[in-house]
Design an enzyme around this catalytic site. Structure first.
Site, PDB file in Angstrom:
ATOM      1  N   HIS A 186       0.837  -1.202   0.000  1.00  0.00           N
ATOM      2  CA  HIS A 186       0.000   0.000   0.000  1.00  0.00           C
ATOM      3  C   HIS A 186       0.871   1.251   0.000  1.00  0.00           C
ATOM      4  O   HIS A 186       1.715   1.422   0.889  1.00  0.00           O
ATOM      5  CB  HIS A 186      -0.914  -0.005   1.223  1.00  0.00           C
ATOM      6  CG  HIS A 186      -1.905   1.110   1.222  1.00  0.00           C
ATOM      7  ND1 HIS A 186      -1.881   2.126   2.142  1.00  0.00           N
ATOM      8  CD2 HIS A 186      -2.938   1.382   0.397  1.00  0.00           C
ATOM      9  CE1 HIS A 186      -2.866   2.962   1.895  1.00  0.00           C
ATOM     10  NE2 HIS A 186      -3.528   2.538   0.838  1.00  0.00           N
ATOM     11  N   HIS A 229      -8.272   7.715  -3.767  1.00  0.00           N
ATOM     12  CA  HIS A 229      -8.449   6.284  -4.014  1.00  0.00           C
ATOM     13  C   HIS A 229      -9.604   6.001  -4.962  1.00  0.00           C
ATOM     14  O   HIS A 229      -9.599   4.988  -5.657  1.00  0.00           O
ATOM     15  CB  HIS A 229      -8.717   5.548  -2.693  1.00  0.00           C
ATOM     16  CG  HIS A 229      -7.542   5.495  -1.780  1.00  0.00           C
ATOM     17  ND1 HIS A 229      -7.179   6.553  -0.985  1.00  0.00           N
ATOM     18  CD2 HIS A 229      -6.643   4.512  -1.529  1.00  0.00           C
ATOM     19  CE1 HIS A 229      -6.115   6.219  -0.283  1.00  0.00           C
ATOM     20  NE2 HIS A 229      -5.765   4.992  -0.580  1.00  0.00           N
ATOM     21  N   ARG A 281      -6.841  26.129   2.545  1.00  0.00           N
ATOM     22  CA  ARG A 281      -5.971  24.951   2.647  1.00  0.00           C
ATOM     23  C   ARG A 281      -6.450  24.113   3.823  1.00  0.00           C
ATOM     24  O   ARG A 281      -6.252  24.461   4.983  1.00  0.00           O
ATOM     25  CB  ARG A 281      -4.506  25.380   2.862  1.00  0.00           C
ATOM     26  CG  ARG A 281      -3.543  24.198   3.060  1.00  0.00           C
ATOM     27  CD  ARG A 281      -3.495  23.312   1.828  1.00  0.00           C
ATOM     28  NE  ARG A 281      -2.488  22.272   1.894  1.00  0.00           N
ATOM     29  CZ  ARG A 281      -2.769  20.964   1.964  1.00  0.00           C
ATOM     30  NH1 ARG A 281      -4.034  20.550   2.028  1.00  0.00           N
ATOM     31  NH2 ARG A 281      -1.793  20.077   1.964  1.00  0.00           N
ATOM     32  N   CYS A 318       0.707  29.484   1.533  1.00  0.00           N
ATOM     33  CA  CYS A 318       0.981  28.053   1.644  1.00  0.00           C
ATOM     34  C   CYS A 318       2.395  27.764   1.167  1.00  0.00           C
ATOM     35  O   CYS A 318       2.888  28.400   0.220  1.00  0.00           O
ATOM     36  CB  CYS A 318      -0.028  27.269   0.803  1.00  0.00           C
ATOM     37  SG  CYS A 318       0.218  25.482   0.812  1.00  0.00           S
ATOM     38  N   TYR A 327       6.345  19.608   4.827  1.00  0.00           N
ATOM     39  CA  TYR A 327       6.705  21.025   4.850  1.00  0.00           C
ATOM     40  C   TYR A 327       8.167  21.239   5.236  1.00  0.00           C
ATOM     41  O   TYR A 327       8.498  21.990   6.155  1.00  0.00           O
ATOM     42  CB  TYR A 327       5.764  21.796   5.781  1.00  0.00           C
ATOM     43  CG  TYR A 327       4.321  21.733   5.313  1.00  0.00           C
ATOM     44  CD1 TYR A 327       3.966  22.227   4.057  1.00  0.00           C
ATOM     45  CD2 TYR A 327       3.337  21.160   6.097  1.00  0.00           C
ATOM     46  CE1 TYR A 327       2.657  22.149   3.611  1.00  0.00           C
ATOM     47  CE2 TYR A 327       2.016  21.079   5.661  1.00  0.00           C
ATOM     48  CZ  TYR A 327       1.690  21.582   4.416  1.00  0.00           C
ATOM     49  OH  TYR A 327       0.396  21.490   3.973  1.00  0.00           O
TER      50      TYR A 327
END
Length: 546
Positions: A119, A144, A218, A265, A401
């Site tokens: 996965h 998915h 966001r 962002c 980040y």
């Protein structure tokens, strides 16, 4: 004799074409529906006894083979028409690698035990759905629910749920995003679940203060719907101090502080990095940045009330939101205590945005606002604040980040080696005209924004209409910025003369801040696998008509 001829053929066939029984893929047709195909049967006219014997053997062999293929085809059809039936109890009993990992989607049952270790999101994420339906998780991680994923899942189908059981919940019925707020239709959506969107560039710089409905959004998780009457913010007290449980009214009793702050962002302009090489993340264009007037209590005042003060050792203020994933893990982030306790840093526990209560998408009822710092640390729907010796253990603090060298890929990355992004580098972008636009000859008006992290003021924006061969200085607009507290962007504008007979403009902009940091000229040297910190010269190509 036919029986004797059939037996060795039938007995030997499985040893020759031993296959795994997968009805949807491995059924072998025993005939053709194409009229142009004419099967050639053996002649029944024999020249002598020996030929007659050999002919019967051939015919018997073919008949035996035909019987086996027909039987196999029958089994395939039977499997397709009558799948194995399982109860929900059967599925629930297969909820670990030891018992096998079964899941359902709609009325279908899948044994994904062999896929767990493969996965892409890691085994633990798939184990969360073990023994139950996939719908709640696919609703949360909507990537998915794609045709190629469904095709892959089909490989592991083992049967159907008993129709007498209640059908598994639909994506709509179990959708954790069903209660998300209504959004402005002008927003350009980058992902629906969780919702992430940016204003179009032509609206982004129409106003110095971004209107709430088109402020870039966001979200990492579903938007919680919190009751302001029962809301409580928990502040963990210092040793010897007192922990606080603050209602919204309690927070409003602290001195109210207002500040204009630009939020950006870390992935703003990521789409330009994607053109160099594939990156992981949302394809933000130039709009993952906006500016608002925020109001609330200063974090330093609230921490002081809980007994916190600066010490001799490094410490971090950890924030935890009230948005969470199916495991109960909340969004979290942290900033250095030194910044949080500095009144000049103006870190807020904000409850107002542009003179109104925070919109739900932007953290109602309380969020953190950390001027000059990447948007990822401005935790929304704030539920808990604590002071710790280490930064937040959150995935988004420790495993996201962060910036890396262009040489680092997903096989070699080590997130522990890079510091978490706090202050962002100098940035600018063109918002008008847009890439691919057509402008008239004569004079062209070019607009955009510029901003730098850490309170560094933008002192100049240079603009070129010939790809960087020559430059002109743009006019800066908006509020004047205080030294070391330039928390908000500067809008800019340039009216440029288009030379005669020029058919194309290659417009470029670059900003300079008061530390004389300047944007790099190209993307490739700053490319990184997460596509963050994208601040190369912004380029727009437009056509010129007479």
């Amino acid at each position: 004799m036919l029986f004797r001829l059939y037996r060795p053929v039938a007995a030997g066939l499985p040893r020759v074409i031993r296959v795994k029984s997968t009805p949807s893929r491995l059924c072998i047709p025993a005939y053709s529906t194409n009229d142009s195909f004419k099967p050639q049967y053996p002649s029944l006219t024999f020249a002598d006894d020996n030929s007659r014997t050999q002919g019967w053997k051939v015919m018997g062999t073919l008949l035996g083979l035909g019987a086996v293929l027909a039987y196999h085809d029958h089994r395939c059809r039977a499997a397709q028409e009558s799948p194995r039936i399982y109860s929900k109890e059967d599925v629930r009993a297969h909820n670990s690698p030891e018992t096998g990992v079964w899941v359902t989607l709609g009325s279908e049952v899948f044994d994904v035990t062999k896929f767990v270790e493969l996965h892409p999101g890691g085994p633990s994420k798939l184990i969360l759905a073990a023994g139950g339906p996939l719908e709640p998780f696919w609703a949360l991680y909507a990537v998915h629910n794609q045709p190629h994923v469904r095709e892959l899942l089909a490989e592991y189908k083992i049967g159907e749920l008993n129709p007498e059981d209640n059908v598994s919940p639909t994506l709509e019925a179990s959708d954790p995003y069903a209660d998300d707020p209504i959004r402005h239709p002008a927003l350009r959506i980058n992902s629906q679940r969780p919702f992430n969107a940016e204003p179009p560039p032509e609206l982004l710089t129409e106003n110095y203060i971004t209107p709430n409905p088109i402020f870039f959004t966001r979200n990492h998780l579903p938007v919680p719907n919190l009751d302001p009457e029962t809301y409580r913010l928990h502040i963990v007290g210092a040793p010897g101090g007192q922990s606080l449980s603050l209602s919204l009214d309690d927070l409003c009793k602290f001195p109210k502080h207002e500040v204009t702050v630009t939020l950006q962002c870390a992935g703003n302009r990521r789409s330009e990095m994607s053109k160099v090489k594939e990156v992981k993340g949302l394809e933000w264009r130039t709009g993952a940045i906006s500016t608002a007037r925020w109001a609330g209590a200063r974090l330093c005042d609230v921490l002081a009330e809980a007994g916190h003060q600066l010490g001799k050792t490094e410490a971090h203020v950890c924030f935890e939101g009230l948005d969470s994933d199916p495991t109960g893990a909340a969004y979290g982030a942290s900033i250095p205590l030194a910044r949080a306790m500095d009144p000049e840093a103006e870190v807020l526990l904000a409850y107002e945005m542009n003179g109104q209560p925070l919109p739900r998408d932007h953290g109602f009822p309380v969020r953190v606002v950390v001027p000059g710092v990447v948007g990822a640390r401005h935790v929304k729907w704030l539920g808990r604040v604590s002071v710790e010796s280490e930064e937040s253990p959150s995935h988004w603090q420790r495993r996201d980040y962060k910036g890396f060298s262009p040489s680092v890929d997903w096989d070699t990355v080590d997130f522990d080696l890079a510091p978490s992004i706090q202050e962002l580098p100098v940035q600018s972008a063109i918002t008008a005209p847009h890439d691919g636009a057509t402008v008239e000859s004569g004079e062209v008006t070019i607009k955009g924004y510029a901003w730098s992290g850490g309170g560094r003021a933008v002192i100049r924006v240079d603009v070129s209409i010939d790809g960087g061969l020559t430059w002109q200085e743009a006019e800066l607009q908006g509020e004047e910025q205080c030294p070391r507290k330039a928390w908000a962007w500067r809008l800019w504008q340039l009216k440029a003369q288009v030379p005669d007979k020029l058919k194309e403009l290659n417009i470029v902009c670059k900003a300079v801040d008061n530390s004389y940091n300047v944007q790099p000229d190209t993307v490739a040297p700053i490319w990184n696998l997460r596509g963050v910190l994208s601040n190369a010269w912004h380029r727009v190509h437009v056509q010129v008509v007479p």
